[in-house]
Design an enzyme around this catalytic site. Structure first.
Site, PDB file in Angstrom:
ATOM      1  N   THR A   9      -0.154  74.486  87.240  1.00 33.55           N
ATOM      2  CA  THR A   9       1.279  74.455  86.153  1.00 33.55           C
ATOM      3  C   THR A   9       0.428  74.729  85.612  1.00 33.55           C
ATOM      4  O   THR A   9      -0.436  73.929  84.948  1.00 33.55           O
ATOM      5  CB  THR A   9       2.310  73.580  86.500  1.00 33.55           C
ATOM      6  OG1 THR A   9       3.349  74.235  85.503  1.00 33.55           O
ATOM      7  CG2 THR A   9       2.260  72.016  85.932  1.00 33.55           C
ATOM      8  N   GLY A  13       5.397  70.997  80.637  1.00 36.85           N
ATOM      9  CA  GLY A  13       7.256  69.748  80.781  1.00 36.85           C
ATOM     10  C   GLY A  13       7.054  69.564  82.325  1.00 36.85           C
ATOM     11  O   GLY A  13       7.322  68.636  82.265  1.00 36.85           O
ATOM     12  N   ASP A  71       7.656  76.980  91.940  1.00 35.76           N
ATOM     13  CA  ASP A  71       8.144  77.902  91.397  1.00 35.76           C
ATOM     14  C   ASP A  71       9.912  77.473  90.644  1.00 35.76           C
ATOM     15  O   ASP A  71      10.085  77.085  91.753  1.00 35.76           O
ATOM     16  CB  ASP A  71       8.172  79.350  91.568  1.00 35.76           C
ATOM     17  CG  ASP A  71       8.281  80.292  91.328  1.00 35.76           C
ATOM     18  OD1 ASP A  71       7.669  80.714  89.599  1.00 35.76           O
ATOM     19  OD2 ASP A  71       9.038  81.499  91.223  1.00 35.76           O
ATOM     20  N   ASP A 156      17.167  72.616  78.936  1.00 35.56           N
ATOM     21  CA  ASP A 156      17.549  71.977  79.446  1.00 35.56           C
ATOM     22  C   ASP A 156      18.603  71.618  78.052  1.00 35.56           C
ATOM     23  O   ASP A 156      19.526  70.827  78.484  1.00 35.56           O
ATOM     24  CB  ASP A 156      16.545  70.605  79.152  1.00 35.56           C
ATOM     25  CG  ASP A 156      15.645  70.540  80.692  1.00 35.56           C
ATOM     26  OD1 ASP A 156      15.944  71.426  81.555  1.00 35.56           O
ATOM     27  OD2 ASP A 156      14.463  69.730  80.503  1.00 35.56           O
TER      28      ASP A 156
END
Ligand code: ITT
Length: 202
Positions: A9, A13, A71, A156
């Protein structure tokens, strides 16, 4: 000796969250991009599973060992599941998280509370010499009327977890990493790895 897992990745985060989610397990989690010069994986799949596999397979080709690709996306019912698979690219490749959130709130301007249901979906692909396997997690919630909170990343601040009436950015990592789509998928994956006789390559 602890088992080394590579996560493919570029999203810091995600990396941080997966480290926390996997902290009760005896794994060493490394960022595949930090270990090797992997060309950033293009997300050309038609499903989360296909994209997660593309990432994990690219990592496995570069590094071998035990590799994880992930994903994820936000699906908003009133937008017929958008941004979904395109969550990272929504509102333009260069849009900031704030810009993406603002665009979603604008699209939902006329939509009252009660019709703002949404879910986060996460698919993890595990690839190793012996094969590949997929794990899914889903977190149901709703889109807030305005951004709230400062923790986490991405969407978020606009995603409310109904039992708490607060956004994930207000709730913070302790609650999020217990209940989120990512927590569910990675815990399933970690339990699978623990149930098998995985070894670090010699
Ligand atoms: P990698 O592909 O390198 O892992 P990415 O950010 O491009 O990083 P995705 O393709 O999976 O990751 O895109 C998912 C996007 O959905 C991500 O960029 C966020 O904007 C959003 N997203 C996923 N999970 C999220 C979460 O837990 N909280 C907030 N936003 C999230």
């Amino acid at each position: 000796m602890s088992l080394t897992l590579y996560l493919v990745t570029q999203n810091q985060g995600k990396l941080q969250e997966v480290r926390e989610i996997l902290s009760p397990y005896r794994f060493k989690l490394e960022s595949a991009y930090r270990q090797s010069r992997i060309t950033p994986v293009e997300e050309t799949g038609q499903t989360y599973a296909e994209n997660a596999l593309l990432k994990a397979q690219a990592g496995f080709e570069a590094l071998g060992g035990i590799v994880l690709g992930e994903d994820s996306g936000l699906e908003i019912d009133v937008l017929e599941g958008a941004p979904g698979l395109y969550s990272a690219r929504f509102a333009g490749e260069l849009a900031s998280a704030q810009g993406k959130n603002a665009r979603i709130l604008e699209l939902l301007q006329e939509v009252p509370s009660g019709r703002r249901s949404a879910r986060f979906v996460c698919v993890v692909a595990l690839v190793w010499e012996g094969g590949k396997k997929l794990f899914q997690g889903i977190c149901e919630g709703e889109i807030s009327l305005e951004p709230r909170g400062t923790e986490g990343f991405g969407y978020d601040p606009i995603f409310i977890l109904p039992p708490f009436g607060k956004t994930l950015a207000e709730l913070g990592p302790t609650v999020k990493n217990r209940l989120s789509h990512r927590a569910q998928a990675f815990k399933k994956c970690a339990d699978y790895i623990c149930s098998q006789e995985f070894r670090n390559p010699s």
